[in-house]
Structure formats: structure tokens, C-alpha cells
Design a protein around this motif. Structure first.
Motif, PDB file in Angstrom:
ATOM      1  N   SER A  55      21.314 -26.150 -33.986  1.00 23.99           N
ATOM      2  CA  SER A  55      20.168 -25.526 -34.648  1.00 23.99           C
ATOM      3  C   SER A  55      20.471 -25.238 -36.124  1.00 23.99           C
ATOM      4  CB  SER A  55      19.807 -24.233 -33.913  1.00 23.99           C
ATOM      5  OG  SER A  55      18.830 -23.526 -34.604  1.00 23.99           O
ATOM      6  N   LEU A  56      21.640 -24.696 -36.400  1.00 22.84           N
ATOM      7  CA  LEU A  56      22.029 -24.392 -37.783  1.00 22.84           C
ATOM      8  C   LEU A  56      22.227 -25.666 -38.612  1.00 22.84           C
ATOM      9  CD1 LEU A  56      24.532 -21.519 -36.995  1.00 22.84           C
ATOM     10  CD2 LEU A  56      22.336 -21.283 -38.179  1.00 22.84           C
ATOM     11  N   ASN A  57      22.831 -26.673 -37.995  1.00 24.61           N
ATOM     12  CA  ASN A  57      23.057 -27.942 -38.680  1.00 24.61           C
ATOM     13  C   ASN A  57      21.723 -28.610 -39.029  1.00 24.61           C
ATOM     14  OD1 ASN A  57      24.852 -29.813 -39.789  1.00 24.61           O
ATOM     15  ND2 ASN A  57      25.068 -30.958 -37.887  1.00 24.61           N
ATOM     16  N   LYS A  58      20.763 -28.498 -38.124  1.00 17.43           N
ATOM     17  CA  LYS A  58      19.437 -29.074 -38.378  1.00 17.43           C
ATOM     18  C   LYS A  58      18.727 -28.301 -39.494  1.00 17.43           C
ATOM     19  CE  LYS A  58      15.173 -30.461 -36.107  1.00 17.43           C
ATOM     20  NZ  LYS A  58      14.436 -30.518 -34.838  1.00 17.43           N
ATOM     21  N   LYS A  59      18.794 -26.979 -39.425  1.00 17.36           N
ATOM     22  CA  LYS A  59      18.106 -26.144 -40.403  1.00 17.36           C
ATOM     23  C   LYS A  59      18.675 -26.303 -41.813  1.00 17.36           C
ATOM     24  CE  LYS A  59      16.848 -21.340 -41.300  1.00 17.36           C
ATOM     25  NZ  LYS A  59      16.879 -19.969 -40.780  1.00 17.36           N
ATOM     26  N   PHE A  60      19.996 -26.317 -41.936  1.00 20.55           N
ATOM     27  CA  PHE A  60      20.604 -26.294 -43.263  1.00 20.55           C
ATOM     28  C   PHE A  60      21.063 -27.652 -43.787  1.00 20.55           C
ATOM     29  CE2 PHE A  60      21.109 -21.925 -41.765  1.00 20.55           C
ATOM     30  CZ  PHE A  60      20.513 -21.253 -42.819  1.00 20.55           C
ATOM     31  N   ARG A  61      21.347 -28.604 -42.893  1.00 20.01           N
ATOM     32  CA  ARG A  61      21.834 -29.900 -43.354  1.00 20.01           C
ATOM     33  C   ARG A  61      20.911 -31.051 -42.944  1.00 20.01           C
ATOM     34  NH1 ARG A  61      27.018 -31.331 -41.364  1.00 20.01           N
ATOM     35  NH2 ARG A  61      27.241 -32.665 -43.169  1.00 20.01           N
ATOM     36  N   LYS A  62      19.837 -30.711 -42.247  1.00 23.83           N
ATOM     37  CA  LYS A  62      18.849 -31.711 -41.792  1.00 23.83           C
ATOM     38  C   LYS A  62      19.485 -32.751 -40.871  1.00 23.83           C
ATOM     39  CE  LYS A  62      15.868 -29.840 -44.669  1.00 23.83           C
ATOM     40  NZ  LYS A  62      15.994 -28.419 -44.519  1.00 23.83           N
ATOM     41  N   LYS A  63      20.494 -32.335 -40.097  1.00 27.47           N
ATOM     42  CA  LYS A  63      21.148 -33.227 -39.132  1.00 27.47           C
ATOM     43  C   LYS A  63      20.931 -32.650 -37.742  1.00 27.47           C
ATOM     44  CE  LYS A  63      24.493 -35.033 -42.359  1.00 27.47           C
ATOM     45  NZ  LYS A  63      25.849 -35.483 -42.574  1.00 27.47           N
ATOM     46  N   ASN A  64      20.247 -33.394 -36.902  1.00 28.84           N
ATOM     47  CA  ASN A  64      19.873 -32.914 -35.574  1.00 28.84           C
ATOM     48  C   ASN A  64      20.982 -33.192 -34.555  1.00 28.84           C
ATOM     49  OD1 ASN A  64      18.291 -31.725 -33.616  1.00 28.84           O
ATOM     50  ND2 ASN A  64      17.156 -33.603 -33.180  1.00 28.84           N
ATOM     51  N   LYS A  65      22.150 -32.650 -34.822  1.00 25.77           N
ATOM     52  CA  LYS A  65      23.277 -32.790 -33.898  1.00 25.77           C
ATOM     53  C   LYS A  65      24.235 -31.622 -34.122  1.00 25.77           C
ATOM     54  CE  LYS A  65      26.055 -35.704 -36.941  1.00 25.77           C
ATOM     55  NZ  LYS A  65      26.858 -36.899 -37.047  1.00 25.77           N
ATOM     56  N   SER A  66      25.046 -31.398 -33.137  1.00 23.45           N
ATOM     57  CA  SER A  66      26.044 -30.340 -33.239  1.00 23.45           C
ATOM     58  C   SER A  66      27.214 -30.854 -34.077  1.00 23.45           C
ATOM     59  CB  SER A  66      26.522 -29.961 -31.841  1.00 23.45           C
ATOM     60  OG  SER A  66      27.355 -28.841 -31.910  1.00 23.45           O
ATOM     61  N   THR A  67      27.997 -29.937 -34.604  1.00 24.81           N
ATOM     62  CA  THR A  67      29.187 -30.294 -35.366  1.00 24.81           C
ATOM     63  C   THR A  67      30.269 -29.255 -35.085  1.00 24.81           C
ATOM     64  OG1 THR A  67      30.003 -30.934 -37.554  1.00 24.81           O
ATOM     65  CG2 THR A  67      28.470 -29.075 -37.472  1.00 24.81           C
ATOM     66  N   ASP A  68      31.464 -29.473 -35.578  1.00 22.20           N
ATOM     67  CA  ASP A  68      32.550 -28.535 -35.271  1.00 22.20           C
ATOM     68  C   ASP A  68      32.618 -27.337 -36.216  1.00 22.20           C
ATOM     69  OD1 ASP A  68      33.434 -30.085 -37.391  1.00 22.20           O
ATOM     70  OD2 ASP A  68      35.299 -30.698 -36.443  1.00 22.20           O
ATOM     71  N   VAL A  69      32.282 -27.543 -37.501  1.00 20.89           N
ATOM     72  CA  VAL A  69      32.363 -26.442 -38.463  1.00 20.89           C
ATOM     73  C   VAL A  69      31.318 -26.619 -39.562  1.00 20.89           C
ATOM     74  CG1 VAL A  69      34.170 -27.551 -39.866  1.00 20.89           C
ATOM     75  CG2 VAL A  69      33.964 -25.064 -39.903  1.00 20.89           C
ATOM     76  N   LEU A  70      30.742 -25.505 -39.971  1.00 20.82           N
ATOM     77  CA  LEU A  70      29.843 -25.460 -41.127  1.00 20.82           C
ATOM     78  C   LEU A  70      30.355 -24.381 -42.066  1.00 20.82           C
ATOM     79  CD1 LEU A  70      26.311 -25.564 -39.437  1.00 20.82           C
ATOM     80  CD2 LEU A  70      27.364 -27.390 -40.774  1.00 20.82           C
ATOM     81  N   SER A  71      30.233 -24.622 -43.349  1.00 23.50           N
ATOM     82  CA  SER A  71      30.631 -23.632 -44.351  1.00 23.50           C
ATOM     83  C   SER A  71      29.468 -23.373 -45.289  1.00 23.50           C
ATOM     84  CB  SER A  71      31.814 -24.150 -45.171  1.00 23.50           C
ATOM     85  OG  SER A  71      32.904 -24.406 -44.341  1.00 23.50           O
ATOM     86  N   PHE A  72      29.309 -22.123 -45.651  1.00 24.70           N
ATOM     87  CA  PHE A  72      28.254 -21.726 -46.565  1.00 24.70           C
ATOM     88  C   PHE A  72      28.863 -20.901 -47.701  1.00 24.70           C
ATOM     89  CE2 PHE A  72      26.259 -22.399 -42.462  1.00 24.70           C
ATOM     90  CZ  PHE A  72      25.244 -23.267 -42.788  1.00 24.70           C
ATOM     91  N   PRO A  73      29.380 -21.593 -48.716  1.00 20.43           N
ATOM     92  CA  PRO A  73      29.964 -20.871 -49.854  1.00 20.43           C
ATOM     93  C   PRO A  73      28.887 -20.119 -50.626  1.00 20.43           C
ATOM     94  CG  PRO A  73      30.399 -23.248 -49.992  1.00 20.43           C
ATOM     95  CD  PRO A  73      29.450 -23.031 -48.867  1.00 20.43           C
ATOM     96  N   PHE A  74      29.229 -18.939 -51.102  1.00 17.78           N
ATOM     97  CA  PHE A  74      28.298 -18.169 -51.912  1.00 17.78           C
ATOM     98  C   PHE A  74      28.262 -18.667 -53.347  1.00 17.78           C
ATOM     99  CE2 PHE A  74      27.189 -13.899 -49.826  1.00 17.78           C
ATOM    100  CZ  PHE A  74      26.879 -14.532 -48.642  1.00 17.78           C
ATOM    101  N   TYR A  75      29.314 -19.328 -53.783  1.00 18.16           N
ATOM    102  CA  TYR A  75      29.410 -19.759 -55.178  1.00 18.16           C
ATOM    103  C   TYR A  75      29.907 -21.191 -55.267  1.00 18.16           C
ATOM    104  CZ  TYR A  75      29.549 -14.694 -55.634  1.00 18.16           C
ATOM    105  OH  TYR A  75      29.279 -13.356 -55.523  1.00 18.16           O
ATOM    106  N   GLU A  76      29.440 -21.900 -56.284  1.00 16.96           N
ATOM    107  CA  GLU A  76      30.035 -23.182 -56.634  1.00 16.96           C
ATOM    108  C   GLU A  76      31.370 -22.868 -57.300  1.00 16.96           C
ATOM    109  OE1 GLU A  76      27.239 -25.078 -59.212  1.00 16.96           O
ATOM    110  OE2 GLU A  76      25.809 -25.434 -57.590  1.00 16.96           O
ATOM    111  N   LYS A  77      32.244 -23.836 -57.360  1.00 20.03           N
ATOM    112  CA  LYS A  77      33.607 -23.595 -57.849  1.00 20.03           C
ATOM    113  C   LYS A  77      33.626 -22.955 -59.247  1.00 20.03           C
ATOM    114  CE  LYS A  77      38.126 -25.666 -57.731  1.00 20.03           C
ATOM    115  NZ  LYS A  77      38.908 -26.834 -57.372  1.00 20.03           N
TER     116      LYS A  77
END
Length: 153
Positions: A55-77
Motif C-alpha cells: 500500500s505504501l509503495n503504491k501510494k508513494f512510488r506508484k508501484k503496485n507491489k510489496s518491497t523490502d524497504v522504503l526510505s523517506f528522507p526529510f532532506y535532500e543531501k
């Protein structure tokens, strides 16, 4: 110094909650003893399952599949570097780890090793590293290896 808030949102994993949370916090404490980061960094880890991850991968990355890890950095480098210069304490973002994916790999790789690999990978993303291009991949890999060397000792 690094601090982490760990949340488990799946009843299956709540049984193992203290072992998993203590293991991760022990790793973070060990990493905090090394001068890898000069300021206080904090982040969150959500330990979840296939359904929520999909669900999170679909919402934030537009990929309708599960994955092992997602990261949501607050800042660009670049923004993170500026923030580090100005602030004493920085919340760098969120990592979501799919415990079911670790369980699937458990026969091949030990659970704790895979859990560590995933949170370290997510953590390097929070620090502004990425792996979209080969050059970026090798830089990120180098940082991950440095962190693993600290954790192994």
C-alpha cells in the motif's frame, strides 16, 4: 549521536517485538559511539508486513507491489548538509521495513543480518545517498560498508 523510534504495526511481529527492537537499538547505540555523525540525528523505523508495504509503495512510488524497504528522507543531501551546520539536533526521516520479506529470505540469510542490511540501507538514504546511477550506487555502497564495519566490531 543517533536515536531511533521503532514502531511495529503487525501483530505477528509484536510477539518478537522486544528482541527486534533491542537488537536494532543495540546496533544504533554501537554506531553512535563512532564519530560517523557529529550532530544528533534521529529517525523512525516502522516494521510492517507485505500488505502495508504494498500500500505504501503504491501510494508513494506508484508501484503496485510489496518491497523490502522504503526510505523517506526529510532532506535532500545539500539541504541536510546546510541543516547540519545550523542545528544541533536533526530528524532525518523514516524507514519502513517489511519483516515478511526478511522472513522469506530467512532460509538463505540470517534474519538479524538481513534486518541490519535493510535498516542500514534505509539509513544511508536518509543521509542523502541514492543508487539511481552507477556512480551514486558505489558511493552509497561505500558508506554502507563503512557502517557495517563499525557494527561488526
Amino acid at each position: 549521536m543517533i536515536s531511533v523510534n521503532i514502531i511495529i504495526d503487525n501483530p505477528e511481529w509484536k510477539k518478537k517485538k522486544f528482541k527486534i527492537i533491542n537488537y536494532i537499538k543495540k546496533n544504533i547505540k554501537h554506531l553512535s559511539k563512532k564519530p560517523i555523525l557529529k550532530k544528533k540525528h534521529s529517525f523512525s523505523i516502522l516494521l510492517t508486513d507485505n500488505k502495508n508495504m504494498k500500500s505504501l509503495n503504491k501510494k508513494f512510488r506508484k508501484k503496485n507491489k510489496s518491497t523490502d524497504v522504503l526510505s523517506f528522507p526529510f532532506y535532500e543531501k545539500k539541504k541536510l548538509i546546510k541543516k547540519i551546520k545550523k542545528e544541533k539536533e536533526i530528524y532525518i526521516g523514516d524507514i519502513i521495513i517489511n519483516l515478511n520479506k526478511i522472513k522469506e529470505k530467512h532460509s538463505k540469510i540470517k534474519f538479524k543480518q538481513e534486518l541490519t542490511r535493510l535498516w542500514v540501507h534505509g539509513f544511508t538514504h536518509l543521509l542523502g545517498y541514492d543508487h539511481k546511477k552507477d556512480k551514486e550506487f558505489y558511493k552509497m555502497r561505500k558508506v554502507e560498508k563503512k557502517i557495517f564495519q563499525i557494527l561488526i566490531k
